[in-house]
Design a protein around this motif. Structure first.
Motif, short mmCIF file in Angstrom:
data_model
loop_
_atom_site.label_atom_id
_atom_site.label_comp_id
_atom_site.label_asym_id
_atom_site.label_seq_id
_atom_site.Cartn_x
_atom_site.Cartn_y
_atom_site.Cartn_z
N LEU A 269 0.84 -1.21 0.00
CA LEU A 269 0.00 0.00 0.00
C LEU A 269 0.87 1.26 0.00
O LEU A 269 0.63 2.19 -0.79
CB LEU A 269 -0.91 -0.01 1.23
N ILE A 270 1.87 1.28 0.85
CA ILE A 270 2.71 2.48 0.96
C ILE A 270 3.47 2.74 -0.34
O ILE A 270 3.60 3.89 -0.77
CB ILE A 270 3.68 2.34 2.14
N ALA A 271 3.96 1.69 -0.98
CA ALA A 271 4.71 1.88 -2.22
C ALA A 271 3.85 2.53 -3.29
O ALA A 271 4.31 3.42 -4.01
CB ALA A 271 5.24 0.53 -2.71
N HIS A 272 2.60 2.11 -3.41
CA HIS A 272 1.71 2.72 -4.40
C HIS A 272 1.46 4.19 -4.07
O HIS A 272 1.50 5.06 -4.96
CB HIS A 272 0.38 1.96 -4.46
N ARG A 273 1.23 4.49 -2.81
CA ARG A 273 0.97 5.87 -2.41
C ARG A 273 2.20 6.75 -2.63
O ARG A 273 2.09 7.89 -3.11
CB ARG A 273 0.53 5.92 -0.95
N VAL A 274 3.35 6.23 -2.28
CA VAL A 274 4.58 7.01 -2.43
C VAL A 274 4.91 7.24 -3.90
O VAL A 274 5.34 8.32 -4.28
CB VAL A 274 5.73 6.29 -1.70
N ARG A 275 4.70 6.23 -4.74
CA ARG A 275 4.96 6.41 -6.17
C ARG A 275 4.09 7.52 -6.75
O ARG A 275 4.57 8.38 -7.51
CB ARG A 275 4.71 5.10 -6.92
N GLN A 276 2.83 7.51 -6.37
CA GLN A 276 1.94 8.56 -6.84
C GLN A 276 2.39 9.93 -6.34
O GLN A 276 2.41 10.91 -7.09
CB GLN A 276 0.50 8.28 -6.38
N GLN A 277 2.77 10.00 -5.08
CA GLN A 277 3.20 11.27 -4.50
C GLN A 277 4.48 11.76 -5.17
O GLN A 277 4.59 12.96 -5.50
CB GLN A 277 3.41 11.11 -2.99
N LEU A 278 5.45 10.88 -5.37
CA LEU A 278 6.69 11.29 -6.02
C LEU A 278 6.42 11.82 -7.43
O LEU A 278 6.99 12.84 -7.84
CB LEU A 278 7.65 10.10 -6.09
N ASP A 279 5.57 11.15 -8.17
CA ASP A 279 5.26 11.59 -9.52
C ASP A 279 4.59 12.96 -9.50
O ASP A 279 4.88 13.83 -10.34
CB ASP A 279 4.37 10.57 -10.22
N GLU A 280 3.68 13.15 -8.56
CA GLU A 280 3.00 14.45 -8.46
C GLU A 280 3.96 15.57 -8.08
O GLU A 280 3.77 16.73 -8.47
CB GLU A 280 1.88 14.37 -7.42
N LEU A 281 5.02 15.21 -7.36
CA LEU A 281 6.02 16.21 -6.96
C LEU A 281 7.08 16.42 -8.04
O LEU A 281 8.02 17.21 -7.85
CB LEU A 281 6.69 15.78 -5.65
N GLY A 282 6.96 15.72 -9.12
CA GLY A 282 7.92 15.86 -10.22
C GLY A 282 9.13 14.97 -10.10
O GLY A 282 10.02 15.01 -10.96
N ALA A 283 9.20 14.12 -9.08
CA ALA A 283 10.34 13.21 -8.88
C ALA A 283 10.04 11.88 -9.55
O ALA A 283 10.03 10.82 -8.90
CB ALA A 283 10.62 13.05 -7.40
N THR A 284 9.81 11.93 -10.83
CA THR A 284 9.36 10.75 -11.56
C THR A 284 10.44 9.68 -11.70
O THR A 284 10.12 8.50 -11.95
CB THR A 284 8.87 11.14 -12.96
N LYS A 285 11.69 10.05 -11.55
CA LYS A 285 12.77 9.09 -11.69
C LYS A 285 13.33 8.64 -10.33
O LYS A 285 14.27 7.84 -10.28
CB LYS A 285 13.89 9.67 -12.54
N THR A 286 12.77 9.16 -9.25
CA THR A 286 13.21 8.73 -7.92
C THR A 286 12.74 7.30 -7.68
O THR A 286 11.56 6.99 -7.84
CB THR A 286 12.64 9.66 -6.84
N LYS A 287 13.64 6.46 -7.27
CA LYS A 287 13.32 5.04 -7.09
C LYS A 287 12.81 4.78 -5.68
O LYS A 287 13.05 5.55 -4.75
CB LYS A 287 14.56 4.18 -7.37
N ILE A 288 12.11 3.66 -5.55
CA ILE A 288 11.58 3.23 -4.25
C ILE A 288 12.26 1.92 -3.86
O ILE A 288 12.22 0.93 -4.59
CB ILE A 288 10.06 3.02 -4.31
N VAL A 289 12.92 1.94 -2.69
CA VAL A 289 13.60 0.77 -2.14
C VAL A 289 12.83 0.33 -0.90
O VAL A 289 12.48 1.15 -0.06
CB VAL A 289 15.05 1.11 -1.76
N VAL A 290 12.56 -0.96 -0.80
CA VAL A 290 11.86 -1.46 0.39
C VAL A 290 12.74 -2.47 1.11
O VAL A 290 13.49 -3.24 0.50
CB VAL A 290 10.50 -2.10 0.03
N THR A 291 12.66 -2.45 2.44
CA THR A 291 13.34 -3.41 3.29
C THR A 291 12.31 -3.97 4.26
O THR A 291 11.15 -4.10 3.90
CB THR A 291 14.54 -2.75 4.00
N SER A 292 12.67 -4.36 5.46
CA SER A 292 11.74 -4.81 6.51
C SER A 292 11.43 -6.30 6.47
O SER A 292 10.36 -6.73 6.04
CB SER A 292 10.42 -4.02 6.46
N ASP A 293 12.40 -7.12 6.90
CA ASP A 293 12.21 -8.57 7.07
C ASP A 293 11.59 -9.26 5.86
O ASP A 293 10.66 -10.06 5.98
CB ASP A 293 11.35 -8.84 8.31
N LEU A 294 12.14 -8.98 4.70
CA LEU A 294 11.62 -9.59 3.47
C LEU A 294 12.13 -11.02 3.32
O LEU A 294 13.21 -11.37 3.76
CB LEU A 294 12.06 -8.78 2.26
#
Length: 442
Positions: A269-294
């Motif tokens: 859920l958070i990844a989808h929300r953050v991707r949308q937010q980054l795109d809206e802020l113009g950071a379309t090429k900023t990548k999303i890295v996830v960790t947390s006991d994968l």
């Protein structure tokens, strides 16, 4: 790659005490009985894969070669054995000159394996070969477990990069070995600098929550990091409020922010929300890295999420629930006398239940169908059938005591990808199942 390739000095301690005491007491008894010099063949294999696993991955071969080369009994080690009265003086004198002068064959590192596969064959006198049992099993069991977990995670991640981040979840030396095995199994980078130094694995890392908490505000922390590492850095955004942190991160670093890292919460859920937010802020090429006991299952569940990379720690370095491969080292053939030309005869343990073994010096080959896809692991003790002669799996690793199979770590990594791609498609399913190839004995 290792530090020898990099031109960097590395201290090489003896591996002689990475063993169980009974290896040495067996040696002493064999020396007394006159059987120590009988030509012997030991093999490493596993009777079964971990429950639900469809293939295994050979990891640690390069480390085994290092261990064999450095299996030496110096005066300090001999003094320890003498002080503890573990061995008699004739045995200590024999150990003082110990060098493995035999031959070792094995599946090359990165290759896949199945129940019964003769992963490594050690040939020499009983005395010189029996001493290597514990250190060989210690390395292969650990590294192959991590490599198999890494391979499954690599399959789940597809083309997205994987970062090994498990150093703080295991023994400090085990962490370096785990980084190496993870790289063979498909990981791209490690956070462990010792692994980067020793094996040339690319390293990564920026900051933890402590860095954010050190500063008066999250903005101050982000500003300090960007000033130090540049706008291409990765900012950790889940210390407080994720949405607010993402907004602040883009304001501080600009739309060229390299990446943000999410380390908690509902990652999908958070990844989808953050991707949308980054795109809206113009950071379309900023990548999303996830960790947390994968683990591989969590990574697979994020396949449809706008995630660009994964960082994995605990589950990777512990074999994702299977921290060992249950490999054993068994005497399978030995000469009837100490005469140099004495013929070998098969020997085997005939235990009740599942602990019996198959005697004889074995070869292994992989049968393929007309499309080049593997259909069976074929193992035998006699002549290799002509149709399998060019598909044999064991290669020379040590010849007359000399290592003959040094290779860059990237070669083992590439070999693993090729071997995995040659298996039936069901091999890459994460659902529990039987080994994807049956083992045939001929």
């Amino acid at each position: 790659m290792n530090t020898a390739d990099l031109g960097l000095p590395v201290a090489v301690p003896s591996t002689a005490l990475f063993t169980d005491q009974y290896e040495l007491t067996m040696l002493q008894a064999a020396l007394r009985s006159g059987t120590a010099d009988r030509r012997s063949v030991f093999e490493v294999f596993t009777r079964r894969l971990p429950e639900g696993r469809r293939y295994g991955v050979v990891g640690g071969t390069g480390r085994v070669l290092d261990a064999v080369e450095n299996f030496r009994f110096d005066e300090t080690i001999l003094g320890f054995l003498r002080e503890r009265a573990i061995l008699d003086e004739p045995t200590l004198a024999w150990l003082a000159d110990y060098r493995f002068r035999g031959d070792i064959w094995g599946y090359p590192e990165g290759e896949v394996y199945f129940p019964g596969s003769p992963l490594m064959r050690v040939e020499g006198t009983f005395a010189e070969a029996v001493l290597l049992e514990t250190v060989i099993l210690s390395i292969l069991n650990h590294d192959s477990a991590v490599a198999a977990a890494a391979s499954r995670m690599s399959v789940a991640a597809g083309r997205r990069p994987l970062m090994e981040m498990g150093a703080r979840r295991t023994h400090e030396l085990g962490a370096v070995a785990a980084s190496r095995a993870a790289y063979v199994g498909g990981f791209h980078t490690t956070s462990d600098l010792a692994a980067g130094f020793r094996y040339g694995i690319p390293t990564v890392g920026t900051s933890a929550h402590a860095f954010t908490l050190l500063h008066d505000t999250e903005r101050d922390a982000f500003t300090a990091q960007v000033d130090s590492l540049g706008s291409g850095t990765t900012l950790l955004v889940d210390t407080f409020d994720v949405a607010e942190a993402v907004r602040t991160a883009v304001e501080v670093a600009g739309p060229g922010l390299g990446a943000i890292r999410i380390d908690s919460g509902d990652l999908l859920l958070i990844a989808h929300r953050v991707r949308q937010q980054l795109d809206e802020l113009g950071a379309t090429k900023t990548k999303i890295v996830v960790t947390s006991d994968l683990d591989e299952y969590a990574i697979a569940s994020l396949a449809a999420a706008p995630v660009d990379a994964y960082g994995v720690g605990t589950q990777l370095v512990t074999g994702s629930g299977h921290p060992t491969c249950s490999m054993v080292y068994k005497l399978v053939a030995r000469a009837d006398s100490e005469e140099p030309g004495a013929p070998l005869r098969p020997v085997a343990k005939k235990s009740m239940g599942a602990k019996s073994s198959l005697g004889g010096r074995k070869w292994a080959a992989r049968r393929l169908d007309e499309d080049g896809v593997a259909t069976a692991e074929v193992i035998g003790t006699g002549t290799v059938p002509a149709e399998l002669a060019d598909r044999q799996l064991l290669v020379p690793l040590v010849s007359a005591g000399r290592v003959v199979a040094r290779e860059p770590l990237d070669a083992a990594r590439a070999r693993h990808f090729a071997a995995r791609d040659g298996l039936p498609l069901s091999a890459t399913q994460l659902s529990r199942g039987e080994p994807v190839l049956a083992t045939e004995y001929v």
